[in-house]
Design a protein around this motif. Sequence first.
Motif, PDB file in Angstrom:
ATOM      1  N   ILE A   1     -11.903  -8.988 -20.347  1.00 14.42           N
ATOM      2  CA  ILE A   1     -13.151  -8.717 -20.088  1.00 14.42           C
ATOM      3  C   ILE A   1     -13.518  -9.816 -18.822  1.00 14.42           C
ATOM      4  CG2 ILE A   1     -14.949  -8.491 -21.287  1.00 14.42           C
ATOM      5  CD1 ILE A   1     -14.082  -8.222 -23.930  1.00 14.42           C
ATOM      6  N   GLY A   2     -13.884  -8.151 -18.237  1.00 12.65           N
ATOM      7  CA  GLY A   2     -14.556  -9.557 -16.161  1.00 12.65           C
ATOM      8  C   GLY A   2     -16.727  -9.209 -16.699  1.00 12.65           C
ATOM      9  N   GLY A   3     -16.662 -10.621 -16.312  1.00 18.45           N
ATOM     10  CA  GLY A   3     -17.766 -10.893 -16.100  1.00 18.45           C
ATOM     11  C   GLY A   3     -18.627 -10.900 -14.771  1.00 18.45           C
ATOM     12  N   SER A   4     -19.935 -11.393 -14.633  1.00 21.29           N
ATOM     13  CA  SER A   4     -20.870 -11.388 -13.281  1.00 21.29           C
ATOM     14  C   SER A   4     -19.475 -11.786 -11.926  1.00 21.29           C
ATOM     15  CB  SER A   4     -21.286 -11.924 -13.286  1.00 21.29           C
ATOM     16  OG  SER A   4     -22.738 -11.522 -14.442  1.00 21.29           O
ATOM     17  N   GLY A   5     -19.436 -10.897 -11.287  1.00 24.56           N
ATOM     18  CA  GLY A   5     -18.265 -11.337 -10.023  1.00 24.56           C
ATOM     19  C   GLY A   5     -17.041 -11.209 -10.542  1.00 24.56           C
ATOM     20  N   LEU A   6     -16.524 -10.045 -11.519  1.00 20.59           N
ATOM     21  CA  LEU A   6     -15.386  -9.608 -11.889  1.00 20.59           C
ATOM     22  C   LEU A   6     -15.686  -8.453 -12.757  1.00 20.59           C
ATOM     23  CD1 LEU A   6     -12.528 -10.944 -12.064  1.00 20.59           C
ATOM     24  CD2 LEU A   6     -12.310 -11.197 -13.743  1.00 20.59           C
ATOM     25  N   THR A   7     -16.037  -7.450 -11.476  1.00 24.38           N
ATOM     26  CA  THR A   7     -16.187  -6.058 -12.265  1.00 24.38           C
ATOM     27  C   THR A   7     -14.899  -4.716 -11.565  1.00 24.38           C
ATOM     28  OG1 THR A   7     -17.272  -5.729  -9.831  1.00 24.38           O
ATOM     29  CG2 THR A   7     -18.531  -5.557 -12.388  1.00 24.38           C
ATOM     30  N   SER A   8     -14.007  -5.896 -11.469  1.00 20.93           N
ATOM     31  CA  SER A   8     -12.082  -4.762 -11.269  1.00 20.93           C
ATOM     32  C   SER A   8     -10.992  -6.426 -11.309  1.00 20.93           C
ATOM     33  CB  SER A   8     -12.830  -3.984 -10.547  1.00 20.93           C
ATOM     34  OG  SER A   8     -12.792  -4.755  -9.140  1.00 20.93           O
ATOM     35  N   LEU A   9     -10.767  -5.695 -11.411  1.00 16.93           N
ATOM     36  CA  LEU A   9      -9.174  -6.488 -11.091  1.00 16.93           C
ATOM     37  C   LEU A   9      -7.958  -5.903  -9.277  1.00 16.93           C
ATOM     38  CD1 LEU A   9      -6.520  -7.451 -14.221  1.00 16.93           C
ATOM     39  CD2 LEU A   9      -8.722  -9.287 -12.980  1.00 16.93           C
ATOM     40  N   ALA A  10      -8.363  -6.623  -8.962  1.00 20.02           N
ATOM     41  CA  ALA A  10      -7.757  -6.547  -7.229  1.00 20.02           C
ATOM     42  C   ALA A  10      -6.277  -6.182  -7.393  1.00 20.02           C
ATOM     43  CB  ALA A  10      -8.152  -7.148  -6.497  1.00 20.02           C
ATOM     44  N   GLY A  11      -5.651  -5.665  -6.851  1.00 15.24           N
ATOM     45  CA  GLY A  11      -4.026  -5.769  -7.192  1.00 15.24           C
ATOM     46  C   GLY A  11      -3.365  -4.619  -8.647  1.00 15.24           C
ATOM     47  N   LEU A  12      -4.105  -4.249  -9.126  1.00 11.39           N
ATOM     48  CA  LEU A  12      -3.853  -3.427 -10.399  1.00 11.39           C
ATOM     49  C   LEU A  12      -3.236  -1.875  -9.510  1.00 11.39           C
ATOM     50  CD1 LEU A  12      -4.554  -4.040 -13.321  1.00 11.39           C
ATOM     51  CD2 LEU A  12      -5.851  -2.338 -13.065  1.00 11.39           C
ATOM     52  N   GLU A  13      -2.275  -2.279 -10.918  1.00 11.75           N
ATOM     53  CA  GLU A  13      -1.497  -0.915 -10.584  1.00 11.75           C
ATOM     54  C   GLU A  13      -1.355   0.080 -11.668  1.00 11.75           C
ATOM     55  OE1 GLU A  13       2.387  -3.046  -9.013  1.00 11.75           O
ATOM     56  OE2 GLU A  13       1.583  -2.541  -6.765  1.00 11.75           O
ATOM     57  N   ASN A  14      -1.098   1.530 -10.990  1.00 18.42           N
ATOM     58  CA  ASN A  14      -0.227   2.081 -11.897  1.00 18.42           C
ATOM     59  C   ASN A  14      -1.747   2.475 -12.752  1.00 18.42           C
ATOM     60  OD1 ASN A  14       2.034   3.342 -11.471  1.00 18.42           O
ATOM     61  ND2 ASN A  14       2.821   1.381 -12.537  1.00 18.42           N
ATOM     62  N   VAL A  15      -3.047   3.186 -12.310  1.00 20.58           N
ATOM     63  CA  VAL A  15      -4.259   2.933 -13.563  1.00 20.58           C
ATOM     64  C   VAL A  15      -4.377   3.449 -13.904  1.00 20.58           C
ATOM     65  CG1 VAL A  15      -6.844   2.151 -12.753  1.00 20.58           C
ATOM     66  CG2 VAL A  15      -5.180   0.994 -11.664  1.00 20.58           C
ATOM     67  N   ARG A  16      -4.406   3.693 -15.032  1.00 12.67           N
ATOM     68  CA  ARG A  16      -5.344   4.456 -16.071  1.00 12.67           C
ATOM     69  C   ARG A  16      -6.424   4.268 -16.385  1.00 12.67           C
ATOM     70  NH1 ARG A  16      -4.263   6.159 -21.429  1.00 12.67           N
ATOM     71  NH2 ARG A  16      -3.137   3.862 -21.540  1.00 12.67           N
ATOM     72  N   ARG A  17      -7.426   5.340 -16.557  1.00 11.08           N
ATOM     73  CA  ARG A  17      -9.131   5.142 -17.415  1.00 11.08           C
ATOM     74  C   ARG A  17      -8.901   5.626 -18.452  1.00 11.08           C
ATOM     75  NH1 ARG A  17     -13.618   3.475 -14.571  1.00 11.08           N
ATOM     76  NH2 ARG A  17     -11.938   1.900 -12.711  1.00 11.08           N
TER      77      ARG A  17
ATOM     78  N   ARG B   1     -17.938  -6.064 -18.182  1.00 10.96           N
ATOM     79  CA  ARG B   1     -18.284  -5.854 -19.633  1.00 10.96           C
ATOM     80  C   ARG B   1     -19.958  -5.540 -19.159  1.00 10.96           C
ATOM     81  NH1 ARG B   1     -18.041 -11.494 -19.329  1.00 10.96           N
ATOM     82  NH2 ARG B   1     -16.587 -12.134 -21.346  1.00 10.96           N
ATOM     83  N   HIS B   2     -20.485  -5.951 -17.959  1.00  9.56           N
ATOM     84  CA  HIS B   2     -21.579  -5.153 -17.886  1.00  9.56           C
ATOM     85  C   HIS B   2     -21.589  -3.911 -16.685  1.00  9.56           C
ATOM     86  CE1 HIS B   2     -23.709  -9.022 -17.911  1.00  9.56           C
ATOM     87  NE2 HIS B   2     -22.626 -10.378 -17.584  1.00  9.56           N
ATOM     88  N   GLY B   3     -20.917  -2.932 -16.783  1.00  6.59           N
ATOM     89  CA  GLY B   3     -20.417  -1.980 -16.884  1.00  6.59           C
ATOM     90  C   GLY B   3     -19.698  -2.326 -15.240  1.00  6.59           C
ATOM     91  N   TYR B   4     -19.452  -0.919 -14.463  1.00  7.23           N
ATOM     92  CA  TYR B   4     -18.286  -0.740 -13.256  1.00  7.23           C
ATOM     93  C   TYR B   4     -19.834  -1.504 -12.258  1.00  7.23           C
ATOM     94  CZ  TYR B   4     -14.042  -0.722 -15.839  1.00  7.23           C
ATOM     95  OH  TYR B   4     -13.733  -0.643 -16.934  1.00  7.23           O
TER      96      TYR B   4
END
Length: 251
Positions: free
Chosen positions: A6-22, A51-54
């Motif tokens: 769960i990412g908070g402020s400053g981490l709204t996505s994870l760079a380097g993530l592959e094969n991404v599916r929502r 956590r705070h929405g994308y």
Amino acid sequence: MKFAIIGGSGLTSLAGLENVRRQVVRTPYGDPSGPLTHGQLQGVDLMFLARHGYGHTITPHEINYRANVWALKHAGADGIVSVATVGGIRAEYGPGTLVLPDQIIDYTHGRRGTFFEGLDQPVTHIDFTWPYDDGVRGRLARAAANLGEPMALVGTYGCTQGPRLETAAEIRRLERDGCDLVGMTGMPEAALARELEVPYAALAVVANHAAGKGDSCDGISLEAIGATLDGAMARVRRILAEFVRMAANGD
Ligand code: HPA
């Protein structure tokens, strides 16, 4: 093992993530902060939720913590690492410090803080003496050590209601209570994870000296927070990648 972050402020996505599916998950408690992001980090499966929405639009007291934790559990999370941005109260915990908190004091109010309510639910009390999971904390500490990243291994996290920052007197009170860190989102998230028996730990990133402390004597600079977080989250991403690699290997 499939971990959720769960990412908070400053981490709204994870760079380097592959094969991404929502994945959109509906829960009995309403909508989570957004769809779950599934992907692979260096070949290892994980899930991520902002956590705070994308778009970072949901304030700490408006987050649907129950929906978030329920969604991650039902999507198959074997554990949760919560990345939490905090203010540092203890003098050694200056901006940029990474801390694995081991205790919590909850100052929030009016948040939906349990799954065990309603007439159809038996009264249930979880043990919360040690609010964070030892196994997850230990692996986070080893991941940081493997990378040579300093990480403090103790800290009491005081969770305030927000969204405003605290007064200097409120921080002095938290300090007298024994808080080393102050944030707005640690609770009820940690307790809800315990209720659902999902191993959970927080990785706290100190963004600023808390109000009235250090260089925040006369105010907290929001620009400085942004700059600190940019640098610190790059380190956090490396630690998370090492953490999931270790979890996948059973290290
Ligand atoms: N107080 C509460 N939450 C925070 C702070 C703070 O000073 N900094 C980052 N999150």
